[in-house]
Write a protein that holds these residues in place. Structure first.
Motif, PDB file in Angstrom:
ATOM      1  N   GLY A 145      -4.569   5.452  -3.431  1.00  0.00           N
ATOM      2  CA  GLY A 145      -5.486   5.034  -2.373  1.00  0.00           C
ATOM      3  C   GLY A 145      -4.812   4.108  -1.393  1.00  0.00           C
ATOM      4  O   GLY A 145      -3.596   3.901  -1.428  1.00  0.00           O
ATOM      5  N   PRO A 146      -5.572   3.535  -0.508  1.00  0.00           N
ATOM      6  CA  PRO A 146      -5.004   2.664   0.525  1.00  0.00           C
ATOM      7  C   PRO A 146      -4.424   1.395  -0.083  1.00  0.00           C
ATOM      8  O   PRO A 146      -4.889   0.892  -1.102  1.00  0.00           O
ATOM      9  CB  PRO A 146      -6.197   2.349   1.429  1.00  0.00           C
ATOM     10  N   MET A 147      -3.416   0.843   0.561  1.00  0.00           N
ATOM     11  CA  MET A 147      -2.745  -0.369   0.100  1.00  0.00           C
ATOM     12  C   MET A 147      -3.094  -1.526   1.015  1.00  0.00           C
ATOM     13  O   MET A 147      -3.336  -1.332   2.216  1.00  0.00           O
ATOM     14  CB  MET A 147      -1.232  -0.168   0.111  1.00  0.00           C
ATOM     15  N   SER A 148      -3.141  -2.700   0.443  1.00  0.00           N
ATOM     16  CA  SER A 148      -3.315  -3.878   1.276  1.00  0.00           C
ATOM     17  C   SER A 148      -1.997  -4.209   1.961  1.00  0.00           C
ATOM     18  O   SER A 148      -0.954  -3.630   1.657  1.00  0.00           O
ATOM     19  CB  SER A 148      -3.773  -5.051   0.416  1.00  0.00           C
ATOM     20  N   LYS A 149      -2.044  -5.140   2.908  1.00  0.00           N
ATOM     21  CA  LYS A 149      -0.844  -5.507   3.634  1.00  0.00           C
ATOM     22  C   LYS A 149       0.180  -6.160   2.693  1.00  0.00           C
ATOM     23  O   LYS A 149       1.393  -5.941   2.829  1.00  0.00           O
ATOM     24  CB  LYS A 149      -1.190  -6.483   4.757  1.00  0.00           C
ATOM     25  N   ALA A 150      -0.326  -6.934   1.737  1.00  0.00           N
ATOM     26  CA  ALA A 150       0.585  -7.592   0.807  1.00  0.00           C
ATOM     27  C   ALA A 150       1.298  -6.562  -0.052  1.00  0.00           C
ATOM     28  O   ALA A 150       2.518  -6.639  -0.275  1.00  0.00           O
ATOM     29  CB  ALA A 150      -0.194  -8.576  -0.073  1.00  0.00           C
ATOM     30  N   GLU A 151       0.549  -5.547  -0.519  1.00  0.00           N
ATOM     31  CA  GLU A 151       1.159  -4.500  -1.334  1.00  0.00           C
ATOM     32  C   GLU A 151       2.172  -3.715  -0.526  1.00  0.00           C
ATOM     33  O   GLU A 151       3.257  -3.381  -0.997  1.00  0.00           O
ATOM     34  CB  GLU A 151       0.075  -3.577  -1.871  1.00  0.00           C
ATOM     35  N   ALA A 152       1.787  -3.415   0.712  1.00  0.00           N
ATOM     36  CA  ALA A 152       2.697  -2.654   1.559  1.00  0.00           C
ATOM     37  C   ALA A 152       3.967  -3.450   1.822  1.00  0.00           C
ATOM     38  O   ALA A 152       5.069  -2.898   1.828  1.00  0.00           O
ATOM     39  CB  ALA A 152       2.001  -2.312   2.874  1.00  0.00           C
ATOM     40  N   ALA A 153       3.808  -4.773   2.044  1.00  0.00           N
ATOM     41  CA  ALA A 153       4.991  -5.607   2.293  1.00  0.00           C
ATOM     42  C   ALA A 153       5.861  -5.668   1.053  1.00  0.00           C
ATOM     43  O   ALA A 153       7.090  -5.648   1.119  1.00  0.00           O
ATOM     44  CB  ALA A 153       4.555  -7.009   2.703  1.00  0.00           C
ATOM     45  N   ALA A 154       5.210  -5.717  -0.152  1.00  0.00           N
ATOM     46  CA  ALA A 154       5.983  -5.770  -1.386  1.00  0.00           C
ATOM     47  C   ALA A 154       6.749  -4.482  -1.611  1.00  0.00           C
ATOM     48  O   ALA A 154       7.866  -4.480  -2.130  1.00  0.00           O
ATOM     49  CB  ALA A 154       5.052  -6.043  -2.555  1.00  0.00           C
ATOM     50  N   LYS A 155       6.151  -3.368  -1.191  1.00  0.00           N
ATOM     51  CA  LYS A 155       6.817  -2.084  -1.390  1.00  0.00           C
ATOM     52  C   LYS A 155       7.749  -1.733  -0.246  1.00  0.00           C
ATOM     53  O   LYS A 155       8.384  -0.673  -0.252  1.00  0.00           O
ATOM     54  CB  LYS A 155       5.775  -0.979  -1.535  1.00  0.00           C
ATOM     55  N   GLY A 156       7.746  -2.560   0.781  1.00  0.00           N
ATOM     56  CA  GLY A 156       8.621  -2.276   1.909  1.00  0.00           C
ATOM     57  C   GLY A 156       8.081  -1.191   2.809  1.00  0.00           C
ATOM     58  O   GLY A 156       8.799  -0.527   3.533  1.00  0.00           O
ATOM     59  N   SER A 157       6.762  -0.984   2.730  1.00  0.00           N
ATOM     60  CA  SER A 157       6.149   0.050   3.574  1.00  0.00           C
ATOM     61  C   SER A 157       6.035  -0.465   4.989  1.00  0.00           C
ATOM     62  O   SER A 157       5.778  -1.642   5.229  1.00  0.00           O
ATOM     63  CB  SER A 157       4.753   0.378   3.025  1.00  0.00           C
ATOM     64  N   PRO A 158       6.187   0.401   5.963  1.00  0.00           N
ATOM     65  CA  PRO A 158       6.065  -0.045   7.361  1.00  0.00           C
ATOM     66  C   PRO A 158       4.641  -0.298   7.774  1.00  0.00           C
ATOM     67  O   PRO A 158       4.395  -0.680   8.898  1.00  0.00           O
ATOM     68  CB  PRO A 158       6.660   1.134   8.154  1.00  0.00           C
ATOM     69  N   VAL A 159       3.650  -0.035   6.846  1.00  0.00           N
ATOM     70  CA  VAL A 159       2.263  -0.203   7.264  1.00  0.00           C
ATOM     71  C   VAL A 159       2.007  -1.675   7.528  1.00  0.00           C
ATOM     72  O   VAL A 159       2.058  -2.500   6.640  1.00  0.00           O
ATOM     73  CB  VAL A 159       1.309   0.330   6.174  1.00  0.00           C
ATOM     74  N   GLY A 160       1.688  -2.011   8.808  1.00  0.00           N
ATOM     75  CA  GLY A 160       1.338  -3.374   9.195  1.00  0.00           C
ATOM     76  C   GLY A 160       2.494  -4.335   9.120  1.00  0.00           C
ATOM     77  O   GLY A 160       2.301  -5.532   9.147  1.00  0.00           O
ATOM     78  N   ALA A 161       3.738  -3.841   8.906  1.00  0.00           N
ATOM     79  CA  ALA A 161       4.868  -4.754   8.755  1.00  0.00           C
ATOM     80  C   ALA A 161       5.210  -5.411  10.074  1.00  0.00           C
ATOM     81  O   ALA A 161       5.325  -6.624  10.166  1.00  0.00           O
ATOM     82  CB  ALA A 161       6.069  -3.993   8.196  1.00  0.00           C
ATOM     83  N   THR A 162       5.373  -4.595  11.085  1.00  0.00           N
ATOM     84  CA  THR A 162       5.757  -5.158  12.383  1.00  0.00           C
ATOM     85  C   THR A 162       4.868  -4.578  13.465  1.00  0.00           C
ATOM     86  O   THR A 162       4.319  -3.484  13.329  1.00  0.00           O
ATOM     87  CB  THR A 162       7.209  -4.816  12.706  1.00  0.00           C
TER      88      THR A 162
END
Ligand code: FES
Length: 355
Positions: A145-162
């Motif tokens: 399912g969808p990831m939070s910004k913290a999870e995405a940042a932990a996984k190195g996902s570009p979602v919401g990173a920059t």
């Protein structure tokens, strides 16, 4: 055999928690002989239907990491899975593995957390997922399912990173720039004039003011009486010698409405002032010098030069005005008094000047 005995839900749960249930021997045996479940898994499982399995069968299958479920075909639909299948899949991951042709016991349970299993779970997540796939994904620690910004940042996902870098706005052209600013007072004056003459509110006020002014002027005019400015009733027409016998002076008709004639009436030569109004219906007759008569243009009434009617519908002679010789010797006509022949007024010396 005791494991064939019917067990309640509490017994099953207690047996799962203690790992032994009513018969600790199988656990110990399994610990002592780790190859036993493998041998059991290699044996074809009895073709028991899921509904016919007892609690002991379910527990044995759960403890063995596969049990009867190992023999279950891998292409079994999720809706057709029994409780034993689900438990076996949860403990050993054997039911969820796409490689179901291999015996379940041959694969250690940790194999479900291997990179290959992870990739399989991720591949299965992209399409429709069955129960075993969901359980495998849950075991691997991936959160679908969808990831939070913290999870995405932990996984190195570009979602919401920059934030995306936007190009700079182009500069405004010269015609789009505001003109040279005028003074604040000019702007205020122009705005006031625009409001005064250009808005509907101003038009309304102007119309209201004009209406109020018209009403005021009308009221002021009503306060004064109507005055008819007429020529004076008394006026002088000249000396008696200016009027020769048998002549008609028409020059006073337009201004005073009077003919001054020197005529003979009842054997006496007189200068008289005749009223220029037809006695029929009030039209103004004309003096016809060639015919020596007054002729009314309306209905054809005719009058002699002394004013007596002789043709047409006029019922009586023309009327006379009062006339006299003034102190200066001139003949003065007074239009405030009239004299009618049919009632004998022409004999009044006030209506003629004897010559
Ligand atoms: Fe003069 Fe009728 S008004 S004839």
């Amino acid at each position: 055999m005791a494991d064939k005995k019917k067990m309640s839900a509490e017994d099953i749960l207690a047996a799962c928690r203690t790992g032994g249930g009513d018969s600790p021997a199988p656990k110990a045996k399994a610990a002592a002989e780790p190859e036993a479940p493998k041998a059991e898994a290699e044996k074809p499982a009895p073709a028991k239907k899921p509904g016919e399995m007892s609690a002991a069968d379910i527990l044995a299958a759960a403890r063995s990491g596969g049990g009867g479920a190992a023999a279950k075909p891998a292409d079994k639909k999720p809706g057709d899975m029994s409780a034993a299948d689900i438990l076996a899949a949860a403990r050993g991951g054997g039911g969820a593995k796409p490689k179901a042709d291999k015996p379940k016991a041959a694969k250690p349970a940790a194999a479900a957390k291997s990179p290959a299993a992870k990739s399989d779970a991720q591949a299965a997540r992209s399409g429709p997922m069955d129960t075993s796939s969901i359980l495998a994904a849950a075991r691997s620690g991936d959160k679908p399912g969808p990831m939070s910004k913290a999870e995405a940042a932990a996984k190195g996902s570009p979602v919401g990173a920059t934030k995306p870098v936007l190009p700079p706005m182009p500069e405004k052209p010269a015609y789009a720039k505001p003109a040279v600013k005028v003074g604040a007072s000019d702007e205020n004056r122009r705005g006031f004039m625009a409001v005064l003459f250009g808005s509907s509110l101003a038009i309304g006020f102007v119309s209201l003011s004009a209406t109020a002014l018209a009403w005021t002027l009308g009221t002021a005019r009503f306060m004064f009486p109507n005055i008819l400015i007429e020529p004076p009733s008394k006026f002088k027409v000249g000396f008696p010698s200016d009027f020769a016998a048998g002549t008609v002076a028409t020059q006073f008709k337009a201004q005073f409405g009077v003919w001054v004639t020197n005529v003979e009436y009842e054997g006496q030569q007189q200068i008289v002032a005749l009223k220029t109004v037809c006695t029929h219906l009030g039209c103004t007759p004309n003096w016809l010098e060639a015919e020596q008569k007054f002729k009314c243009p309306c209905h054809g009434s005719g009058f002699y030069k002394d004013g007596v009617n002789f043709e047409g519908p006029a019922p009586r002679p023309l009327e006379r005005y009062a006339i006299r010789v003034a102190d200066d010797g001139q003949i003065e006509v007074d239009k405030s008094k009239t004299f009618q022949e049919q009632i004998g007024q022409w004999r009044d010396p006030a209506c003629f000047v004897p010559v």
